[in-house]
Motif scaffolding. Structure first.
Motif, PDB file in Angstrom:
ATOM      1  N   VAL A  81      42.933 -40.797 -17.142  1.00  0.00           N
ATOM      2  CA  VAL A  81      43.209 -41.292 -18.490  1.00  0.00           C
ATOM      3  C   VAL A  81      43.917 -42.644 -18.429  1.00  0.00           C
ATOM      4  CG1 VAL A  81      44.554 -40.882 -20.579  1.00  0.00           C
ATOM      5  CG2 VAL A  81      43.322 -39.003 -19.507  1.00  0.00           C
ATOM      6  N   SER A  82      43.538 -43.528 -19.341  1.00  0.00           N
ATOM      7  CA  SER A  82      44.257 -44.781 -19.571  1.00  0.00           C
ATOM      8  C   SER A  82      44.781 -44.749 -21.005  1.00  0.00           C
ATOM      9  CB  SER A  82      43.346 -45.996 -19.392  1.00  0.00           C
ATOM     10  OG  SER A  82      44.011 -47.161 -19.861  1.00  0.00           O
ATOM     11  N   LEU A  83      46.110 -44.655 -21.159  1.00  0.00           N
ATOM     12  CA  LEU A  83      46.696 -44.672 -22.499  1.00  0.00           C
ATOM     13  C   LEU A  83      46.501 -46.023 -23.168  1.00  0.00           C
ATOM     14  CD1 LEU A  83      50.044 -42.712 -22.085  1.00  0.00           C
ATOM     15  CD2 LEU A  83      48.012 -42.011 -23.341  1.00  0.00           C
ATOM     16  N   GLU A  84      46.500 -47.092 -22.389  1.00  0.00           N
ATOM     17  CA  GLU A  84      46.349 -48.441 -22.950  1.00  0.00           C
ATOM     18  C   GLU A  84      45.014 -48.617 -23.660  1.00  0.00           C
ATOM     19  OE1 GLU A  84      47.045 -51.520 -20.109  1.00  0.00           O
ATOM     20  OE2 GLU A  84      49.059 -50.808 -19.641  1.00  0.00           O
ATOM     21  N   THR A  85      43.950 -48.134 -23.038  1.00  0.00           N
ATOM     22  CA  THR A  85      42.610 -48.316 -23.611  1.00  0.00           C
ATOM     23  C   THR A  85      42.151 -47.099 -24.403  1.00  0.00           C
ATOM     24  OG1 THR A  85      41.506 -47.471 -21.629  1.00  0.00           O
ATOM     25  CG2 THR A  85      41.931 -49.862 -21.735  1.00  0.00           C
ATOM     26  N   LYS A  86      42.934 -46.007 -24.362  1.00  0.00           N
ATOM     27  CA  LYS A  86      42.575 -44.747 -25.038  1.00  0.00           C
ATOM     28  C   LYS A  86      41.239 -44.221 -24.521  1.00  0.00           C
ATOM     29  CE  LYS A  86      46.097 -45.046 -27.892  1.00  0.00           C
ATOM     30  NZ  LYS A  86      47.333 -44.421 -27.536  1.00  0.00           N
ATOM     31  N   GLN A  87      41.059 -44.334 -23.194  1.00  0.00           N
ATOM     32  CA  GLN A  87      39.819 -43.889 -22.574  1.00  0.00           C
ATOM     33  C   GLN A  87      40.123 -42.965 -21.405  1.00  0.00           C
ATOM     34  OE1 GLN A  87      37.987 -47.652 -21.505  1.00  0.00           O
ATOM     35  NE2 GLN A  87      36.655 -47.531 -23.307  1.00  0.00           N
ATOM     36  N   VAL A  88      39.142 -42.154 -21.077  1.00  0.00           N
ATOM     37  CA  VAL A  88      39.214 -41.339 -19.874  1.00  0.00           C
ATOM     38  C   VAL A  88      37.932 -41.549 -19.082  1.00  0.00           C
ATOM     39  CG1 VAL A  88      38.382 -39.275 -21.079  1.00  0.00           C
ATOM     40  CG2 VAL A  88      39.585 -39.025 -18.918  1.00  0.00           C
ATOM     41  N   ASN A  89      38.099 -41.878 -17.810  1.00  0.00           N
ATOM     42  CA  ASN A  89      36.966 -42.021 -16.902  1.00  0.00           C
ATOM     43  C   ASN A  89      36.783 -40.671 -16.226  1.00  0.00           C
ATOM     44  OD1 ASN A  89      36.518 -44.816 -17.360  1.00  0.00           O
ATOM     45  ND2 ASN A  89      38.298 -45.260 -16.099  1.00  0.00           N
ATOM     46  N   VAL A  90      35.594 -40.114 -16.358  1.00  0.00           N
ATOM     47  CA  VAL A  90      35.337 -38.757 -15.870  1.00  0.00           C
ATOM     48  C   VAL A  90      34.260 -38.778 -14.799  1.00  0.00           C
ATOM     49  CG1 VAL A  90      34.744 -36.403 -16.541  1.00  0.00           C
ATOM     50  CG2 VAL A  90      35.828 -37.936 -18.214  1.00  0.00           C
ATOM     51  N   GLU A  91      34.524 -38.054 -13.729  1.00  0.00           N
ATOM     52  CA  GLU A  91      33.530 -37.837 -12.678  1.00  0.00           C
ATOM     53  C   GLU A  91      33.194 -36.354 -12.694  1.00  0.00           C
ATOM     54  OE1 GLU A  91      33.765 -38.032  -7.960  1.00  0.00           O
ATOM     55  OE2 GLU A  91      33.889 -40.023  -8.904  1.00  0.00           O
ATOM     56  N   TYR A  92      31.907 -36.042 -12.736  1.00  0.00           N
ATOM     57  CA  TYR A  92      31.486 -34.647 -12.866  1.00  0.00           C
ATOM     58  C   TYR A  92      30.123 -34.433 -12.232  1.00  0.00           C
ATOM     59  CZ  TYR A  92      28.476 -36.334 -16.623  1.00  0.00           C
ATOM     60  OH  TYR A  92      27.508 -37.000 -17.337  1.00  0.00           O
ATOM     61  N   ASP A  93      29.810 -33.174 -11.970  1.00  0.00           N
ATOM     62  CA  ASP A  93      28.520 -32.794 -11.411  1.00  0.00           C
ATOM     63  C   ASP A  93      27.578 -32.511 -12.576  1.00  0.00           C
ATOM     64  OD1 ASP A  93      26.307 -31.578 -10.265  1.00  0.00           O
ATOM     65  OD2 ASP A  93      27.486 -30.308  -8.917  1.00  0.00           O
ATOM     66  N   GLU A  94      26.642 -33.414 -12.809  1.00  0.00           N
ATOM     67  CA  GLU A  94      25.759 -33.282 -13.967  1.00  0.00           C
ATOM     68  C   GLU A  94      24.793 -32.102 -13.868  1.00  0.00           C
ATOM     69  OE1 GLU A  94      23.515 -36.877 -14.559  1.00  0.00           O
ATOM     70  OE2 GLU A  94      23.351 -37.167 -12.406  1.00  0.00           O
ATOM     71  N   SER A  95      24.699 -31.485 -12.705  1.00  0.00           N
ATOM     72  CA  SER A  95      23.875 -30.277 -12.606  1.00  0.00           C
ATOM     73  C   SER A  95      24.634 -29.047 -13.108  1.00  0.00           C
ATOM     74  CB  SER A  95      23.404 -30.055 -11.166  1.00  0.00           C
ATOM     75  OG  SER A  95      24.489 -29.698 -10.337  1.00  0.00           O
ATOM     76  N   LYS A  96      25.959 -29.183 -13.266  1.00  0.00           N
ATOM     77  CA  LYS A  96      26.789 -28.064 -13.720  1.00  0.00           C
ATOM     78  C   LYS A  96      27.416 -28.307 -15.087  1.00  0.00           C
ATOM     79  CE  LYS A  96      28.012 -26.706  -9.038  1.00  0.00           C
ATOM     80  NZ  LYS A  96      29.090 -26.533  -8.071  1.00  0.00           N
ATOM     81  N   LEU A  97      27.607 -29.566 -15.454  1.00  0.00           N
ATOM     82  CA  LEU A  97      28.291 -29.911 -16.702  1.00  0.00           C
ATOM     83  C   LEU A  97      27.504 -30.957 -17.468  1.00  0.00           C
ATOM     84  CD1 LEU A  97      31.950 -30.323 -15.399  1.00  0.00           C
ATOM     85  CD2 LEU A  97      31.140 -28.551 -16.953  1.00  0.00           C
ATOM     86  N   SER A  98      27.637 -30.903 -18.788  1.00  0.00           N
ATOM     87  CA  SER A  98      27.049 -31.939 -19.635  1.00  0.00           C
ATOM     88  C   SER A  98      28.177 -32.766 -20.243  1.00  0.00           C
ATOM     89  CB  SER A  98      26.239 -31.301 -20.769  1.00  0.00           C
ATOM     90  OG  SER A  98      27.111 -30.604 -21.649  1.00  0.00           O
ATOM     91  N   VAL A  99      27.832 -33.920 -20.779  1.00  0.00           N
ATOM     92  CA  VAL A  99      28.821 -34.749 -21.469  1.00  0.00           C
ATOM     93  C   VAL A  99      29.382 -33.981 -22.662  1.00  0.00           C
ATOM     94  CG1 VAL A  99      29.179 -36.879 -22.767  1.00  0.00           C
ATOM     95  CG2 VAL A  99      27.818 -36.920 -20.675  1.00  0.00           C
TER      96      VAL A  99
END
Length: 66
Positions: free
Chosen positions: A33-51
């Motif tokens: 998470v970046s509080l400054e930009t109000k964003q979260v960069n996420v790394e995930y396994d797209e075969s197990k999880l969706s956006v």
């Protein structure tokens, strides 16, 4: 592993950071998470999880993904 950046409204402190990152960890993703930009960069396994699953995990903590 896939990566996505999500815009999250309602985060304002370190508790918010821990809540969002913890929620993502529970579903099997890694978030930074970046509080400054109000964003979260996420790394995930797209075969197990969706956006959508990532968004739901964050929204279940009381934050809005926009």
């Amino acid at each position: 592993m896939a990566q996505v950046t999500l815009n999250v409204e309602g985060m304002s402190c370190n508790h918010c950071v821990k809540a969002v990152e913890g929620a993502l960890e529970k579903v099997g993703a890694t978030g930074k998470v970046s509080l400054e930009t109000k964003q979260v960069n996420v790394e995930y396994d797209e075969s197990k999880l969706s956006v959508e699953a990532l968004k739901t995990a964050i929204e279940d903590q009381g934050y809005d993904v926009v």
